[in-house]
Every structure is written in structure tokens, then in C-alpha cells.
Design a protein around this motif. Structure first.
Motif, PDB file in Angstrom:
ATOM      1  N   ASP A  84      23.018 -21.966 -13.761  1.00 51.01           N
ATOM      2  CA  ASP A  84      22.955 -23.399 -13.456  1.00 51.01           C
ATOM      3  C   ASP A  84      21.879 -23.688 -12.411  1.00 51.01           C
ATOM      4  O   ASP A  84      21.075 -24.614 -12.557  1.00 51.01           O
ATOM      5  CB  ASP A  84      24.301 -23.898 -12.929  1.00 51.01           C
ATOM      6  CG  ASP A  84      25.393 -23.887 -13.973  1.00 51.01           C
ATOM      7  OD1 ASP A  84      25.075 -23.791 -15.174  1.00 51.01           O
ATOM      8  OD2 ASP A  84      26.569 -23.964 -13.586  1.00 51.01           O
ATOM      9  N   ILE A  85      21.874 -22.895 -11.363  1.00 53.22           N
ATOM     10  CA  ILE A  85      20.893 -23.101 -10.298  1.00 53.22           C
ATOM     11  C   ILE A  85      19.487 -22.805 -10.820  1.00 53.22           C
ATOM     12  O   ILE A  85      18.543 -23.538 -10.533  1.00 53.22           O
ATOM     13  CB  ILE A  85      21.241 -22.251  -9.062  1.00 53.22           C
ATOM     14  CG1 ILE A  85      22.591 -22.701  -8.483  1.00 53.22           C
ATOM     15  CG2 ILE A  85      20.142 -22.348  -8.011  1.00 53.22           C
ATOM     16  CD1 ILE A  85      23.155 -21.772  -7.433  1.00 53.22           C
ATOM     17  N   LYS A  86      19.360 -21.749 -11.621  1.00 58.40           N
ATOM     18  CA  LYS A  86      18.050 -21.417 -12.199  1.00 58.40           C
ATOM     19  C   LYS A  86      17.548 -22.562 -13.082  1.00 58.40           C
ATOM     20  O   LYS A  86      16.369 -22.936 -13.006  1.00 58.40           O
ATOM     21  CB  LYS A  86      18.120 -20.129 -12.999  1.00 58.40           C
ATOM     22  CG  LYS A  86      16.757 -19.679 -13.506  1.00 58.40           C
ATOM     23  CD  LYS A  86      16.854 -18.352 -14.218  1.00 58.40           C
ATOM     24  CE  LYS A  86      15.507 -17.894 -14.731  1.00 58.40           C
ATOM     25  NZ  LYS A  86      14.776 -18.875 -15.516  1.00 58.40           N
ATOM     26  N   ASP A  87      18.436 -23.138 -13.896  1.00 55.29           N
ATOM     27  CA  ASP A  87      18.036 -24.292 -14.719  1.00 55.29           C
ATOM     28  C   ASP A  87      17.524 -25.425 -13.831  1.00 55.29           C
ATOM     29  O   ASP A  87      16.534 -26.072 -14.152  1.00 55.29           O
ATOM     30  CB  ASP A  87      19.205 -24.797 -15.566  1.00 55.29           C
ATOM     31  CG  ASP A  87      19.567 -23.867 -16.707  1.00 55.29           C
ATOM     32  OD1 ASP A  87      18.797 -22.923 -16.997  1.00 55.29           O
ATOM     33  OD2 ASP A  87      20.642 -24.083 -17.306  1.00 55.29           O
ATOM     34  N   GLU A 116      17.876 -29.570  -9.367  1.00 62.06           N
ATOM     35  CA  GLU A 116      16.637 -30.129  -9.920  1.00 62.06           C
ATOM     36  C   GLU A 116      16.063 -31.198  -8.988  1.00 62.06           C
ATOM     37  O   GLU A 116      14.872 -31.217  -8.694  1.00 62.06           O
ATOM     38  CB  GLU A 116      16.890 -30.727 -11.294  1.00 62.06           C
ATOM     39  CG  GLU A 116      15.657 -31.341 -11.929  1.00 62.06           C
ATOM     40  CD  GLU A 116      15.921 -31.940 -13.289  1.00 62.06           C
ATOM     41  OE1 GLU A 116      14.930 -32.327 -13.932  1.00 62.06           O
ATOM     42  OE2 GLU A 116      17.083 -32.033 -13.723  1.00 62.06           O
ATOM     43  N   ASP A 117      16.933 -32.074  -8.490  1.00 64.00           N
ATOM     44  CA  ASP A 117      16.499 -33.124  -7.572  1.00 64.00           C
ATOM     45  C   ASP A 117      15.941 -32.507  -6.287  1.00 64.00           C
ATOM     46  O   ASP A 117      14.887 -32.905  -5.804  1.00 64.00           O
ATOM     47  CB  ASP A 117      17.670 -34.059  -7.265  1.00 64.00           C
ATOM     48  CG  ASP A 117      17.296 -35.162  -6.317  1.00 64.00           C
ATOM     49  OD1 ASP A 117      16.513 -36.042  -6.713  1.00 64.00           O
ATOM     50  OD2 ASP A 117      17.787 -35.138  -5.166  1.00 64.00           O
ATOM     51  N   ARG A 134      21.082 -34.988  -1.656  1.00 62.16           N
ATOM     52  CA  ARG A 134      21.873 -34.578  -2.816  1.00 62.16           C
ATOM     53  C   ARG A 134      22.540 -33.223  -2.585  1.00 62.16           C
ATOM     54  O   ARG A 134      23.693 -33.026  -2.948  1.00 62.16           O
ATOM     55  CB  ARG A 134      21.015 -34.488  -4.088  1.00 62.16           C
ATOM     56  CG  ARG A 134      20.511 -35.757  -4.664  1.00 62.16           C
ATOM     57  CD  ARG A 134      21.409 -36.520  -5.620  1.00 62.16           C
ATOM     58  NE  ARG A 134      22.102 -35.895  -6.696  1.00 62.16           N
ATOM     59  CZ  ARG A 134      21.688 -35.794  -7.953  1.00 62.16           C
ATOM     60  NH1 ARG A 134      20.506 -36.251  -8.305  1.00 62.16           N
ATOM     61  NH2 ARG A 134      22.454 -35.243  -8.860  1.00 62.16           N
ATOM     62  N   LEU A 135      21.806 -32.284  -1.982  1.00 65.93           N
ATOM     63  CA  LEU A 135      22.376 -30.966  -1.707  1.00 65.93           C
ATOM     64  C   LEU A 135      23.542 -31.074  -0.727  1.00 65.93           C
ATOM     65  O   LEU A 135      24.597 -30.463  -0.937  1.00 65.93           O
ATOM     66  CB  LEU A 135      21.307 -30.016  -1.169  1.00 65.93           C
ATOM     67  CG  LEU A 135      20.239 -29.600  -2.187  1.00 65.93           C
ATOM     68  CD1 LEU A 135      19.063 -28.937  -1.483  1.00 65.93           C
ATOM     69  CD2 LEU A 135      20.826 -28.688  -3.247  1.00 65.93           C
ATOM     70  N   ARG A 136      23.365 -31.859   0.345  1.00 63.32           N
ATOM     71  CA  ARG A 136      24.461 -32.051   1.315  1.00 63.32           C
ATOM     72  C   ARG A 136      25.665 -32.685   0.645  1.00 63.32           C
ATOM     73  O   ARG A 136      26.804 -32.307   0.906  1.00 63.32           O
ATOM     74  CB  ARG A 136      23.991 -32.905   2.485  1.00 63.32           C
ATOM     75  CG  ARG A 136      23.432 -32.113   3.636  1.00 63.32           C
ATOM     76  CD  ARG A 136      23.312 -32.953   4.906  1.00 63.32           C
ATOM     77  NE  ARG A 136      22.424 -34.092   4.757  1.00 63.32           N
ATOM     78  CZ  ARG A 136      21.117 -34.053   4.944  1.00 63.32           C
ATOM     79  NH1 ARG A 136      20.536 -32.935   5.293  1.00 63.32           N
ATOM     80  NH2 ARG A 136      20.382 -35.134   4.797  1.00 63.32           N
ATOM     81  N   LEU A 179      25.639 -29.630 -10.568  1.00 66.72           N
ATOM     82  CA  LEU A 179      24.899 -28.646  -9.782  1.00 66.72           C
ATOM     83  C   LEU A 179      23.470 -28.515 -10.306  1.00 66.72           C
ATOM     84  O   LEU A 179      22.512 -28.483  -9.529  1.00 66.72           O
ATOM     85  CB  LEU A 179      25.604 -27.290  -9.791  1.00 66.72           C
ATOM     86  CG  LEU A 179      24.891 -26.133  -9.087  1.00 66.72           C
ATOM     87  CD1 LEU A 179      24.599 -26.467  -7.634  1.00 66.72           C
ATOM     88  CD2 LEU A 179      25.707 -24.864  -9.215  1.00 66.72           C
ATOM     89  N   VAL A 180      23.312 -28.446 -11.613  1.00 70.02           N
ATOM     90  CA  VAL A 180      21.971 -28.369 -12.200  1.00 70.02           C
ATOM     91  C   VAL A 180      21.139 -29.575 -11.760  1.00 70.02           C
ATOM     92  O   VAL A 180      20.002 -29.438 -11.318  1.00 70.02           O
ATOM     93  CB  VAL A 180      22.037 -28.286 -13.743  1.00 70.02           C
ATOM     94  CG1 VAL A 180      20.635 -28.296 -14.343  1.00 70.02           C
ATOM     95  CG2 VAL A 180      22.801 -27.053 -14.197  1.00 70.02           C
TER      96      VAL A 180
END
Length: 123
Positions: free
Chosen positions: A85-88, A33-34, A39-41, A28-29
Motif C-alpha cells: 500500500d505504501i509503495k503504491d 500519494e498525497d 494528511r500523514l498526521r 493509506l495509499v
């Protein structure tokens, strides 16, 4: 309930054993980041495939959290881990103003959570 969440839900969700500290969702990180739509899908599709496995655990956990303070704290910790994780993932490329990231993340997680509760594959 705590054992159920730690021993069953977390590995079903991430495919990883429960951590002593830190994230279990390194993917997820990396995906955040990407930041590309592809990648999100892909991550969302992979996560959605686990819905039938994790659904009974999340339902029981959220219902228990309403009446059990320990379960409530545990789920809040789990949510804080996901937010972290998302914040990182957003911090690494310095995406969005830093003072808005947590708010954006909470909105995104809330929307995904509501969609997961109401979405059924094939419907």
C-alpha cells in the motif's frame, strides 16, 4: 488465531471487511500519494485512536506468530500488504528513487510498530 486476525483484527484496523485480494487500506495509499504533513498526521491520529481496540488482537497475534507457522505467514502477508500500500502511494508520484522505496517503507513501518508497542495515550 487465523480467524481472529482475518475476522476481527483486519476490520478493526481498517474498518473494512477482509478482502479476497488487494488492499483494505485505500486511504493509506491516498495519504502516502498525497505526501503532505497534514494528511500523514491525520492518518496517524486516526490510526492511533484505534489502538485500544486493536492492541489486544495485535499482541495476541504477534505472540502466536512466534510459535505458530501459519500465524507467522499470515502476519507476514499482512505486513507485505501494508508495504505494498505504501509503495503504491510512493510509486504514483514517483517519490524517492524506486530502488530505495521498499527499504524506506520497512524502516518506517518498523519505527511505527515499535512506537505503537511502547506508546500509551496520555503518557
Amino acid at each position: 488465531m487465523k480467524a481472529l486476525i482475518i475476522e476481527r483484527l483486519n476490520p478493526a484496523w481498517t474498518g473494512s471487511p477482509p478482502p479476497s485480494t488487494g488492499t483494505t487500506e485505500r486511504e493509506l495509499v491516498a495519504v502516502v500519494e498525497d505526501g503532505t504533513s497534514e494528511r500523514l498526521r491525520g492518518w496517524l491520529a486516526s490510526t492511533a485512536q484505534r489502538r485500544n481496540t486493536i492492541g489486544p488482537y495485535t499482541t495476541a497475534s504477534f505472540e502466536a506468530a512466534a510459535v505458530d507457522a501459519d500465524t507467522h505467514r499470515l502476519l507476514n502477508g499482512w505486513l507485505d500488504e501494508a508495504i505494498g500500500d505504501i509503495k503504491d502511494g510512493l510509486d504514483r508520484p514517483d517519490r524517492f528513487p524506486a530502488n530505495t522505496r521498499r527499504f524506506r517503507i520497512v524502516i518506517a513501518i518498523t519505527e511505527l510498530d515499535q512506537a505503537a508497542w511502547r506508546w500509551t495515550p496520555g503518557r
